[in-house]
Motif scaffolding. Structure first.
Motif, short mmCIF file in Angstrom:
data_model
loop_
_atom_site.label_atom_id
_atom_site.label_comp_id
_atom_site.label_asym_id
_atom_site.label_seq_id
_atom_site.Cartn_x
_atom_site.Cartn_y
_atom_site.Cartn_z
N MET A 131 3.41 -32.49 -12.18
CA MET A 131 4.13 -31.36 -11.55
C MET A 131 4.17 -30.13 -12.46
N SER A 132 4.25 -30.34 -13.78
CA SER A 132 4.23 -29.17 -14.67
C SER A 132 2.85 -28.51 -14.63
N ALA A 133 1.80 -29.32 -14.43
CA ALA A 133 0.45 -28.74 -14.34
C ALA A 133 0.33 -27.86 -13.09
N VAL A 134 0.86 -28.35 -11.97
CA VAL A 134 0.80 -27.56 -10.72
C VAL A 134 1.64 -26.29 -10.86
N ALA A 135 2.83 -26.43 -11.46
CA ALA A 135 3.71 -25.26 -11.63
C ALA A 135 3.03 -24.20 -12.52
N MET A 136 2.40 -24.65 -13.59
CA MET A 136 1.69 -23.72 -14.48
C MET A 136 0.55 -23.03 -13.72
N ALA A 137 -0.16 -23.81 -12.91
CA ALA A 137 -1.30 -23.24 -12.17
C ALA A 137 -0.84 -22.14 -11.22
N ILE A 138 0.29 -22.35 -10.53
CA ILE A 138 0.71 -21.30 -9.58
C ILE A 138 1.33 -20.10 -10.32
N CYS A 139 1.87 -20.34 -11.53
CA CYS A 139 2.36 -19.20 -12.32
C CYS A 139 1.18 -18.37 -12.81
N GLU A 140 0.10 -19.05 -13.16
CA GLU A 140 -1.11 -18.32 -13.57
C GLU A 140 -1.68 -17.55 -12.37
N MET A 141 -1.62 -18.17 -11.19
CA MET A 141 -2.08 -17.49 -9.97
C MET A 141 -1.26 -16.21 -9.75
N GLU A 142 0.05 -16.34 -9.92
CA GLU A 142 0.93 -15.17 -9.75
C GLU A 142 0.57 -14.08 -10.77
N ARG A 143 0.29 -14.50 -12.01
CA ARG A 143 -0.08 -13.54 -13.06
C ARG A 143 -1.35 -12.77 -12.66
N VAL A 144 -2.33 -13.52 -12.13
CA VAL A 144 -3.60 -12.90 -11.73
C VAL A 144 -3.37 -11.94 -10.56
N LEU A 145 -2.63 -12.43 -9.53
CA LEU A 145 -2.41 -11.60 -8.33
C LEU A 145 -1.63 -10.33 -8.66
N GLU A 146 -0.71 -10.46 -9.62
CA GLU A 146 0.15 -9.30 -9.94
C GLU A 146 -0.33 -8.54 -11.17
N ASN A 147 -1.52 -8.90 -11.66
CA ASN A 147 -2.10 -8.20 -12.81
C ASN A 147 -1.20 -8.15 -14.03
N LYS A 148 -0.50 -9.26 -14.31
CA LYS A 148 0.39 -9.28 -15.48
C LYS A 148 -0.38 -9.76 -16.69
N THR A 149 0.12 -9.40 -17.88
CA THR A 149 -0.58 -9.80 -19.11
C THR A 149 -0.33 -11.27 -19.42
N ASN A 150 0.95 -11.68 -19.31
CA ASN A 150 1.28 -13.04 -19.73
C ASN A 150 1.89 -13.86 -18.61
N ILE A 151 1.70 -15.15 -18.74
CA ILE A 151 2.33 -16.07 -17.81
C ILE A 151 3.83 -16.15 -18.14
N ASP A 152 4.67 -16.29 -17.13
CA ASP A 152 6.11 -16.39 -17.34
C ASP A 152 6.46 -17.88 -17.53
N LEU A 153 6.60 -18.29 -18.80
CA LEU A 153 6.81 -19.71 -19.12
C LEU A 153 8.16 -20.22 -18.61
N GLN A 154 9.16 -19.33 -18.63
CA GLN A 154 10.49 -19.74 -18.14
C GLN A 154 10.43 -20.03 -16.64
N LYS A 155 9.67 -19.21 -15.94
CA LYS A 155 9.51 -19.45 -14.50
C LYS A 155 8.72 -20.74 -14.27
N ALA A 156 7.72 -20.97 -15.13
CA ALA A 156 6.94 -22.21 -15.02
C ALA A 156 7.86 -23.42 -15.22
N SER A 157 8.84 -23.28 -16.11
CA SER A 157 9.77 -24.39 -16.36
C SER A 157 10.69 -24.59 -15.15
N ILE A 158 11.16 -23.50 -14.57
CA ILE A 158 12.02 -23.59 -13.37
C ILE A 158 11.24 -24.28 -12.24
#
Ligand code: PMV
Length: 340
Positions: A110-137
């Motif tokens: 489940m942490s792998a899936v959560a990280m993957a969708i946080c990375e997807m969000e980063r790509v879609l929103e053109n952000k520099t870094n993944i939000d690790l706290q959101k990935a943990s939530i």
């Protein structure tokens, strides 16, 4: 394609009992592992029909039940990730630990899936870094203890006064609060039985709602979290091991006195514990154990005694159990995105 490697973790202070939207009834702390990982790749494209579709394979074999689980999970986190409704997804996942080892794959998976969708969000929103706290939530909303897996070394989940910045919503990394001795700690997992757990963790958490010792347990967990803050800072491996064993046996005692009752230790689990304590008494080496919600024994020791401890485990403990296997592991780096 997004590729994530995400580890399992082993709790030292156990999370057992929850409420609300996957919130813990007590704070917990765990080692992030290194070898027991899920490797998950995710591809996405704008959905082709009115409904989002999810296709999931585990080791190349289609798993409809996993796809359904991810679909429910995505629907449940729509308030955090509304864009998930607009895409079709394909997942392929592989666990490095044997499927039938009895090691929970939900924390790594489940942490792998959560990280993957946080990375997807980063790509879609053109952000520099993944939000690790959101990935943990988001990991927490997938499987409670998974929220601790995203960080390196050790993580605390659950609000506790001894751990500034701690929260019930997400885990925090505590690398800077722990002595170096814990950063190379070993956790050799002795697989006593590879049978499926007889109580799912969801059912197990539910049993705490009527457990007569629940309030005492939560107070004890709070006290352990307090004591651990100085034990971890000081590098006191003996106090650490004693506390880890008390926590493990408490978790099992709570299950034994639940209604219905569960006895998850096997005779071999108890045999190994006796032998290990005898060895510790004779040699003075800081080899301690912890247990998950199952019969397998996690053997914890610092790197400086690795040679003696691991030869005792291989030569004395392993032969005690018929069909046993050993998965040597140690403290790891948390979830990682693989470059494309
Ligand atoms: O995350 P869950 O719901 O699978 O619960 C995990 C519970 C324990 O593994 C027994 C303890 C813990 O803190 O990881």
């Amino acid at each position: 394609m997004i590729k994530v490697v995400s580890p399992s973790n082993i709790a030292i202070v156990k999370y057992w009992g929850k409420h609300g939207r996957q919130l813990p009834n007590n704070a917990s702390v765990s080692f992030t592992l290194s070898n027991a990982v899920s490797e998950t790749s995710m591809t996405f494209k704008p959905k082709s029909g009115p409904q989002r579709t999810i296709y999931f394979t585990l080791d190349g074999v289609e798993k409809v039940s996993f796809a359904e689980k991810i679909d429910r999970y995505f629907a449940g986190i729509a308030d955090f990730m509304p864009f998930l409704a607009d895409y079709d997804f394909e997942f392929d996942s592989h666990n490095t630990f044997p499927h039938s080892s009895g090691i929970a794959s939900s924390a790594s998976g489940m942490s792998a899936v959560a990280m993957a969708i946080c990375e997807m969000e980063r790509v879609l929103e053109n952000k520099t870094n993944i939000d690790l706290q959101k990935a943990s939530i988001l990991s927490r909303l997938g499987s409670g203890s998974a929220c601790r897996s995203v960080y390196p070394d050790m993580a605390v989940w659950g609000k506790h006064p001894a751990w500034p910045g701690s929260s019930d919503e997400y885990a925090i990394c505590i690398s800077d609060k722990m002595h170096d001795v814990f950063k190379s700690y070993h956790d050799d997992i002795l697989i006593v039985s590879d049978k499926e757990k007889s109580v799912s963790s969801t059912a197990g958490h539910g049993l705490m709602d009527t457990n007569p010792y629940a309030a005492t347990r939560y107070a004890q967990a709070g006290d352990h979290m307090q004591r651990l803050s100085s034990i971890l800072a000081a590098g006191d491996v003996e106090a650490f091991g004693q506390l880890a064993e008390t926590e493990a046996l408490t978790l099992h005692a709570l299950m034994m006195c639940s209604d219905p009752s569960f006895l998850l230790m096997q005779p071999a689990t108890v045999g190994v514990i006796h032998k290990l304590r005898e060895y510790r008494q004779t040699t003075g080496l800081p080899l301690y154990f912890t247990l998950d919600a199952g019969p397998n024994v996690h053997l914890l020791y610092p790197d400086e005694v690795a040679q003696e401890a691991s030869s005792f485990i291989r030569n004395e403990l392993l032969p005690m159990i018929e069909n046993a296997s050993l998965l040597p592991d140690r403290v790891g780096k948390g979830s990682t995105l693989l470059p494309q």
